[in-house]
Design an enzyme around this catalytic site. Sequence first.
Site, short mmCIF file in Angstrom:
data_model
loop_
_atom_site.label_atom_id
_atom_site.label_comp_id
_atom_site.label_asym_id
_atom_site.label_seq_id
_atom_site.Cartn_x
_atom_site.Cartn_y
_atom_site.Cartn_z
N PRO A 190 0.83 -1.21 0.00
CA PRO A 190 0.00 0.00 0.00
C PRO A 190 0.86 1.26 0.00
O PRO A 190 2.05 1.22 0.34
CB PRO A 190 -0.80 -0.13 1.31
CG PRO A 190 -0.70 -1.56 1.70
CD PRO A 190 0.61 -2.05 1.18
N GLU A 412 -22.82 10.28 21.10
CA GLU A 412 -21.52 9.67 21.38
C GLU A 412 -21.58 8.77 22.61
O GLU A 412 -20.92 7.73 22.66
CB GLU A 412 -20.45 10.76 21.57
CG GLU A 412 -20.24 11.66 20.36
CD GLU A 412 -19.93 10.87 19.10
OE1 GLU A 412 -19.30 9.80 19.20
OE2 GLU A 412 -20.35 11.30 18.02
#
Length: 606
Positions: A190, A412
């Site tokens: 990558p 959250e």
Amino acid sequence: MAIIALVVYSWSSQNSGQEAMTINQVADEIKRGQIAKIVQDETRLRITKTDGTQNTSNMDANASMVEQFLQLGVTADQLSPAAIQLEIKPPSPWLNVMTFASYVLPFLILAGAFFFIFRQAQGSNNAAMSFGKSRARMFAGDQPTVTFADVAGVEESKEELREVVEFLREPQKFIALGARIPKGVLLVGPPGTGKTLLAKAVSGEAGVPFFSISGSEFVEMFVGVGASRVRDLFDQAKRHSPCIIFVDEIDAVGRQRGAGLGGSHDEREQTLNQMLVEMDGFDTDTNIIIMAATNRPDILDPALLRPGRFDRRVVLDRPDVRGREAILKVHVKGKPLEPNVDLASIARSTPGFVGADIENLVNEAAILAARRNKKVITQEEFEESIERVIAGPERKSRLISAEEKRIIAYHEAGHAVVMNALPEADPVQKITIVSRGMAGGYTLSRPAEDRILMSRKKLIAEMISLLGGRAAEELVFDDITSGASNDIERVTQMARTMVTRLGMSDEMGPMVYGQKEELIFLGREISEQRDYSEAVAQKIDAQVRALVSEAHQQAKALLTQYRAELDGVAELLLEKETITREEFEAVFPTPQPKHSGTPVMLAGNN
């Protein structure tokens, strides 16, 4: 400078404060006693009258000033020192220079213009003749700037390349046993994993000439230029044998032939054909090793990858936790660190990071410490730089209403409570409602160790955790917002992948549905070939919907069970905006031991 001086002199000689007097007018003024002083400068007269005003005049150069005034009827008494002050300046030495320059400079300027034009034409001819020459940069290798000691986290790849270094240092040892060293080494991985850096390290370790060129530097708009540059590159390499040729981003020129636009005379294909011949043609008795780097080995031409050309493929994968710690140690060299900085903890907090990400992380930490006027980099800067790399800088100036802030806090808190309640989910590391990047808030989890394989239970737990924010909105506010858009997108994609790619659906079975298609010359997936019927497509949609719906219901059930903890975490977030793992567990202790897994940042209110 001479031209400027000449122009200034000419301008000053032609311009004055008022219109110049004639010599006859000056004589008449002397007769009337109106002139107090006359200064002669060559043929120019500067006149000062008795009333203080000044003027100028010009005289004949063939006679003196006094002679001309006498000829015009001025008496000797009127020119006496008692009546008028006369001053004659000596000739200026620059006058002859200016006169000479006014004649010579035009010819010099013309000659310079012709020289410049001919020089440009000659440079164009040279450029045309060198158009087919290779633009590779050669490094001698006697003073290496990068060695294997500067590359960390890829120990297996370095071990494979040590054979290349040993062959370049002692080729006779291999030849005596009839061994043939791989002619080509393809570095695959990558972006940011250190392919180019590893190639430089091979050059530094071997101490041989190193030719570096990019794949895009071969291809031009003119047919045949790329092939000519390939021939010239290999000719240079043969003269400096043994040596290394490194082609970065070889997929720019090495893509599969016949898959792009253009016929057999396509410039890129001709360049690739010439490279194939040079790598394994009739002339093979050369100690030249070709190294190349790419992150798209699947689109390379098969002829390029066969034995005899790129025999060996060295894979540089994303580093594990030990590799990341080793890379951190390389990048923190020379930087002042606080003694209690825990690089192992930072490495565990950065799963999925490659070498370039870690270098950026260390640099961001150094920048943060400098902005805070610190002399050393502390653990706090490193932890904040991780969040900056993942989500972007904090946006504390973003104005939101109290109601929206409360919604984000519960969103959250919903993620965190669900994650903490699920045994397969990763431990919660940090929760914040401070905006970063495009996210209004986020919940950060950190696994205890890296994970390669993802189990079905783990994927289901991650889906439930992602939907915890939406479930909290429904449970607390009896309404939903657009804040869960990214969560829903990720959950849907994850569920579809489980059904169509991973065979994790009981009804659909262990099968892959749909074949990806891509254009080789674009390197992009443009469509998916449906190798299944409409009835199967409906079943796939139903299975995806069932997985998402089940995860949503489980998230709501967990939040209903732990409603008191949800309220406690949300209130703490509204009070402090950011809470750590210790503060979170003080409100909601972990119900049971947690399993490790792949990390995930759950962003809310995007």
